[in-house]
Design a protein around this motif. Structure first.
Motif, PDB file in Angstrom:
ATOM      1  N   PRO A  63       0.814  -1.229   0.000  1.00 21.20           N
ATOM      2  CA  PRO A  63       0.000   0.000   0.000  1.00 21.20           C
ATOM      3  C   PRO A  63       0.838   1.265   0.000  1.00 21.20           C
ATOM      4  O   PRO A  63       0.444   2.272  -0.587  1.00 21.20           O
ATOM      5  N   ALA A  64       2.008   1.235   0.654  1.00 24.47           N
ATOM      6  CA  ALA A  64       2.840   2.432   0.701  1.00 24.47           C
ATOM      7  C   ALA A  64       3.365   2.783  -0.697  1.00 24.47           C
ATOM      8  O   ALA A  64       3.333   3.949  -1.109  1.00 24.47           O
ATOM      9  N   VAL A  65       3.851   1.779  -1.436  1.00 19.19           N
ATOM     10  CA  VAL A  65       4.371   2.025  -2.786  1.00 19.19           C
ATOM     11  C   VAL A  65       3.267   2.558  -3.691  1.00 19.19           C
ATOM     12  O   VAL A  65       3.446   3.524  -4.442  1.00 19.19           O
ATOM     13  N   ALA A  66       2.080   1.930  -3.620  1.00 14.56           N
ATOM     14  CA  ALA A  66       0.965   2.378  -4.445  1.00 14.56           C
ATOM     15  C   ALA A  66       0.571   3.805  -4.111  1.00 14.56           C
ATOM     16  O   ALA A  66       0.334   4.633  -5.006  1.00 14.56           O
ATOM     17  N   ALA A  67       0.517   4.143  -2.823  1.00 13.06           N
ATOM     18  CA  ALA A  67       0.113   5.485  -2.427  1.00 13.06           C
ATOM     19  C   ALA A  67       1.139   6.524  -2.867  1.00 13.06           C
ATOM     20  O   ALA A  67       0.779   7.615  -3.318  1.00 13.06           O
ATOM     21  N   VAL A  68       2.427   6.228  -2.768  1.00 16.21           N
ATOM     22  CA  VAL A  68       3.461   7.185  -3.177  1.00 16.21           C
ATOM     23  C   VAL A  68       3.391   7.435  -4.684  1.00 16.21           C
ATOM     24  O   VAL A  68       3.465   8.591  -5.146  1.00 16.21           O
ATOM     25  N   LEU A  99      -4.078   3.280   2.954  1.00 13.75           N
ATOM     26  CA  LEU A  99      -2.789   3.359   3.640  1.00 13.75           C
ATOM     27  C   LEU A  99      -2.984   3.709   5.111  1.00 13.75           C
ATOM     28  O   LEU A  99      -2.310   3.144   5.985  1.00 13.75           O
ATOM     29  N   GLY A 100      -3.896   4.624   5.420  1.00 16.06           N
ATOM     30  CA  GLY A 100      -4.176   4.944   6.815  1.00 16.06           C
ATOM     31  C   GLY A 100      -4.830   3.802   7.559  1.00 16.06           C
ATOM     32  O   GLY A 100      -4.629   3.638   8.759  1.00 16.06           O
ATOM     33  N   ARG A 101      -5.597   2.971   6.846  1.00 17.20           N
ATOM     34  CA  ARG A 101      -6.321   1.865   7.495  1.00 17.20           C
ATOM     35  C   ARG A 101      -5.440   0.651   7.713  1.00 17.20           C
ATOM     36  O   ARG A 101      -5.501   0.020   8.774  1.00 17.20           O
ATOM     37  N   HIS A 102      -4.598   0.308   6.733  1.00 18.62           N
ATOM     38  CA  HIS A 102      -3.838  -0.947   6.808  1.00 18.62           C
ATOM     39  C   HIS A 102      -2.328  -0.753   6.771  1.00 18.62           C
ATOM     40  O   HIS A 102      -1.599  -1.721   7.004  1.00 18.62           O
ATOM     41  N   GLY A 103      -1.849   0.445   6.444  1.00 25.36           N
ATOM     42  CA  GLY A 103      -0.411   0.656   6.352  1.00 25.36           C
ATOM     43  C   GLY A 103       0.087   1.632   7.406  1.00 25.36           C
ATOM     44  O   GLY A 103      -0.360   1.629   8.554  1.00 25.36           O
ATOM     45  N   SER A 104       0.992   2.492   6.991  1.00 22.89           N
ATOM     46  CA  SER A 104       1.571   3.483   7.890  1.00 22.89           C
ATOM     47  C   SER A 104       0.687   4.721   7.903  1.00 22.89           C
ATOM     48  O   SER A 104       0.578   5.423   6.887  1.00 22.89           O
ATOM     49  N   TRP A 105       0.069   5.001   9.038  1.00 25.82           N
ATOM     50  CA  TRP A 105      -0.813   6.168   9.099  1.00 25.82           C
ATOM     51  C   TRP A 105       0.002   7.466   9.021  1.00 25.82           C
ATOM     52  O   TRP A 105      -0.493   8.475   8.508  1.00 25.82           O
ATOM     53  N   ARG A 106       1.235   7.426   9.491  1.00 27.35           N
ATOM     54  CA  ARG A 106       2.067   8.625   9.393  1.00 27.35           C
ATOM     55  C   ARG A 106       2.358   8.967   7.933  1.00 27.35           C
ATOM     56  O   ARG A 106       2.308  10.145   7.530  1.00 27.35           O
ATOM     57  N   LEU A 107       2.675   7.950   7.136  1.00 27.92           N
ATOM     58  CA  LEU A 107       2.910   8.184   5.712  1.00 27.92           C
ATOM     59  C   LEU A 107       1.646   8.660   5.017  1.00 27.92           C
ATOM     60  O   LEU A 107       1.699   9.520   4.123  1.00 27.92           O
ATOM     61  N   VAL A 109      -0.801  10.477   6.291  1.00 28.06           N
ATOM     62  CA  VAL A 109      -0.986  11.899   6.614  1.00 28.06           C
ATOM     63  C   VAL A 109       0.049  12.753   5.882  1.00 28.06           C
ATOM     64  O   VAL A 109      -0.271  13.840   5.363  1.00 28.06           O
ATOM     65  N   LEU A 110       1.294  12.277   5.806  1.00 34.27           N
ATOM     66  CA  LEU A 110       2.351  13.034   5.131  1.00 34.27           C
ATOM     67  C   LEU A 110       2.041  13.207   3.649  1.00 34.27           C
ATOM     68  O   LEU A 110       2.252  14.296   3.075  1.00 34.27           O
ATOM     69  N   LEU A 111       1.533  12.160   2.994  1.00 35.38           N
ATOM     70  CA  LEU A 111       1.211  12.261   1.570  1.00 35.38           C
ATOM     71  C   LEU A 111       0.004  13.149   1.323  1.00 35.38           C
ATOM     72  O   LEU A 111      -0.181  13.642   0.202  1.00 35.38           O
ATOM     73  N   ALA A 112      -0.842  13.350   2.320  1.00 35.72           N
ATOM     74  CA  ALA A 112      -2.022  14.205   2.142  1.00 35.72           C
ATOM     75  C   ALA A 112      -1.706  15.676   2.357  1.00 35.72           C
ATOM     76  O   ALA A 112      -2.505  16.535   1.963  1.00 35.72           O
ATOM     77  N   THR A 191      -9.277  19.291   0.098  1.00 32.21           N
ATOM     78  CA  THR A 191     -10.249  19.064   1.177  1.00 32.21           C
ATOM     79  C   THR A 191     -10.423  17.587   1.495  1.00 32.21           C
ATOM     80  O   THR A 191     -10.455  17.179   2.661  1.00 32.21           O
ATOM     81  N   LEU A 192     -10.528  16.750   0.442  1.00 31.68           N
ATOM     82  CA  LEU A 192     -10.891  15.345   0.649  1.00 31.68           C
ATOM     83  C   LEU A 192      -9.689  14.436   0.914  1.00 31.68           C
ATOM     84  O   LEU A 192      -9.838  13.412   1.590  1.00 31.68           O
ATOM     85  N   ALA A 193      -8.519  14.737   0.380  1.00 32.65           N
ATOM     86  CA  ALA A 193      -7.370  13.841   0.591  1.00 32.65           C
ATOM     87  C   ALA A 193      -6.987  13.734   2.062  1.00 32.65           C
ATOM     88  O   ALA A 193      -6.816  12.622   2.587  1.00 32.65           O
ATOM     89  N   PRO A 194      -6.841  14.851   2.807  1.00 37.79           N
ATOM     90  CA  PRO A 194      -6.579  14.689   4.245  1.00 37.79           C
ATOM     91  C   PRO A 194      -7.718  13.998   4.982  1.00 37.79           C
ATOM     92  O   PRO A 194      -7.472  13.223   5.907  1.00 37.79           O
ATOM     93  N   ALA A 195      -8.955  14.280   4.540  1.00 37.36           N
ATOM     94  CA  ALA A 195     -10.092  13.635   5.205  1.00 37.36           C
ATOM     95  C   ALA A 195     -10.057  12.124   5.009  1.00 37.36           C
ATOM     96  O   ALA A 195     -10.339  11.352   5.939  1.00 37.36           O
ATOM     97  N   ALA A 196      -9.696  11.663   3.786  1.00 39.48           N
ATOM     98  CA  ALA A 196      -9.616  10.214   3.534  1.00 39.48           C
ATOM     99  C   ALA A 196      -8.516   9.574   4.369  1.00 39.48           C
ATOM    100  O   ALA A 196      -8.704   8.497   4.961  1.00 39.48           O
ATOM    101  N   ALA A 197      -7.348  10.216   4.439  1.00 43.76           N
ATOM    102  CA  ALA A 197      -6.253   9.652   5.234  1.00 43.76           C
ATOM    103  C   ALA A 197      -6.615   9.599   6.714  1.00 43.76           C
ATOM    104  O   ALA A 197      -6.354   8.597   7.402  1.00 43.76           O
ATOM    105  N   LEU A 198      -7.245  10.676   7.206  1.00 40.88           N
ATOM    106  CA  LEU A 198      -7.633  10.684   8.618  1.00 40.88           C
ATOM    107  C   LEU A 198      -8.750   9.691   8.890  1.00 40.88           C
ATOM    108  O   LEU A 198      -8.807   9.086   9.973  1.00 40.88           O
ATOM    109  N   ALA A 199      -9.657   9.487   7.920  1.00 38.28           N
ATOM    110  CA  ALA A 199     -10.720   8.500   8.113  1.00 38.28           C
ATOM    111  C   ALA A 199     -10.150   7.091   8.221  1.00 38.28           C
ATOM    112  O   ALA A 199     -10.564   6.290   9.078  1.00 38.28           O
ATOM    113  N   GLY A 200      -9.192   6.771   7.348  1.00 42.02           N
ATOM    114  CA  GLY A 200      -8.550   5.454   7.454  1.00 42.02           C
ATOM    115  C   GLY A 200      -7.802   5.291   8.760  1.00 42.02           C
ATOM    116  O   GLY A 200      -7.841   4.219   9.383  1.00 42.02           O
TER     117      GLY A 200
END
Length: 434
Positions: A63-68, A99-107, A109-112, A191-200
């Motif tokens: 998930p991290a590679v895909a998200a980056v 990524l927030g749900r199953h991977g690194s939540w810090r990454l 948030v950083l990508l958002a 607006t939505l990218a940080p919300a999606a990361a925080l929701a996960g």
């Protein structure tokens, strides 16, 4: 294909199918929106669209590679071309959530973080020109003798760009006819990218909290089980050290008295033998109870007595041999298996009633009747002895029978009957009360 196989197939191929579908949608949307664009520019837009969607196939394993990859491609599309496909925006939101749900939540948030920055401080390509210069029209040269402003002299008359070529930033405000505003995709993702990361991330925290709660409950249940097991062991030790010891002494003394007293009448010897047999039977029951108290819940236990013919005949024979009186067993209706708890209660009631009859009406004949019906069992134990004492067995025997009947969901009544004798009647349901 069964339901289980279908679920496994979807879990294994779903992300690949989602990535392929999103890529097709992105390419189709790009082809529609960039109609008339030169082939080279169109090819670049196609590659960017694919880069924002195809990495969805990597989400289950990486998930991290895909998200980056998706985040970098989306930022490139927003900053270099000021456009983004709907499939690319959906892929960005899904990657951030996953990524927030199953991977690194810090990454996650950083990508958002870049998306709100791009929305607030848009990045444009090309030289910025003052607004008053952008308003210069294709009018003729100024009249002779009039001063010419510097911005007018520096702005030569230019023909409009050829269709399909990238348009400079200062010209986009007047040449993006029919196209969405350049800041809209960035504003939506900001607006939505940080919300999606925080929701996960929140979903993951909730799942972790639920797992922690379940583990704490399991630990508490284990502690409670160990406490109950220790209490059962303590009760078993008390029963063994006190009750079992005294019952053993009764059996030994009865047997010693029968053998040690010369010239004892046969009836007396039989009574002493019966006392010894009863004490030994009580010891057997006590050992069974101690075994149950000391066993773990998973351990194999001995079967509890019930209402089989062998067990009922065994009770009648034991009572007959102990008292020398007649014991008759009467069954009516069709015997059917009852709930094990009900059968155990009925067996103990019959056993206690026969014991009371031997104790308070020695030599009296006893009838044990079991009437089976569709809704349960009616049990009667009747003797033809004289009037019983005011409180047989101090009341404990009858109280115990009532408690057993109530615990099984039935009722019990006991008392003298007309013409002499004593009756114990119990009505028990087909299934034990829960």
């Amino acid at each position: 294909m069964g339901a289980g196989a279908y679920v496994r197939w979807v879990a294994g191929h779903g992300p690949v199918a989602a990535g392929a579908a999103a890529a097709v949608l992105a390419v189709g949307e790009t082809a529609v929106r960039a109609a008339g664009t030169p082939p080279l520019t169109l090819a670049v837009l196609f590659l960017v669209g694919l880069a924002t969607t195809v990495p969805l196939a990597l989400l289950p394993g990486q998930p991290a590679v895909a998200a980056v990859i998706v985040t970098g491609s989306v930022l490139l599309s927003l900053t270099a071309f000021q456009t983004l496909t709907l499939a690319g925006a959906a892929a960005q939101l899904f990657c951030g959530y996953r990524l927030g749900r199953h991977g690194s939540w810090r990454l996650a948030v950083l990508l958002a973080v870049p998306f709100p920055l791009v929305a607030v401080f848009p990045v444009t390509v090309g030289e910025q020109v003052p607004a008053h210069a952008q308003a210069t029209s294709r009018e003729g040269p100024p009249e002779p003798g009039l001063p010419v402003p510097a911005h007018a002299r520096a702005t030569p008359q230019q023909d409009p760009p050829e269709p399909g070529l990238p348009v400079p930033a200062h010209a986009r405000a007047t040449s993006r006819e029919g196209l969405p505003e350049p800041g809209l995709p960035a504003l939506v993702l900001g607006t939505l990218a940080p919300a999606a990361a925080l929701a996960g991330t929140a979903r993951r925290a909730h799942a972790d909290a639920a797992v922690g709660t379940a583990e704490r409950q399991e630990i508490a249940g284990t502690l409670l089980e160990h406490t109950a097991r220790g209490e059962r062991a303590r009760i078993a030790r008390e029963l063994h050290d006190v009750v079992a010891h005294h019952i053993s002494m009764v059996a030994v003394q009865a047997e010693s008295a029968r053998l040690a007293v010369p010239g004892m009448p046969a009836a007396g010897a039989e009574r002493l033998a019966a006392i010894g047999d009863t004490a030994r039977a009580a010891l057997t029951e006590m050992r069974r109870l101690l075994g149950v108290l000391r066993e773990d819940d998973e351990a194999e236990r001995r079967p509890q007595p019930g209402l089989t013919m062998e067990e009922l005949i065994g009770l009648a024979d034991e009572a007959r041999e102990a008292s020398g009186a007649a014991v008759r067993l009467v069954l009516s209706g069709r015997p059917v298996p009852l709930d094990p708890g009900v059968e155990l209660a009925a067996y103990r009631i019959v056993q206690e009633a026969l014991t009371n009859a031997r104790r308070h009406a020695p030599g009296a004949a006893v009838d044990v009747e079991l009437h089976y019906s569709g809704d349960g069992l009616r049990l009667l134990v009747r003797d033809n002895g004289g009037a019983p004492p005011a409180a047989p067995d101090g009341g404990f025997g009858l109280a115990g029978m009532r408690e057993r009947a109530a615990a099984a969901g039935g009722e019990l009544r006991a008392g003298p009957v007309a013409g002499g004798g004593f009756l114990v009647e119990a009505r028990l349901p087909g299934e034990a009360a829960t």
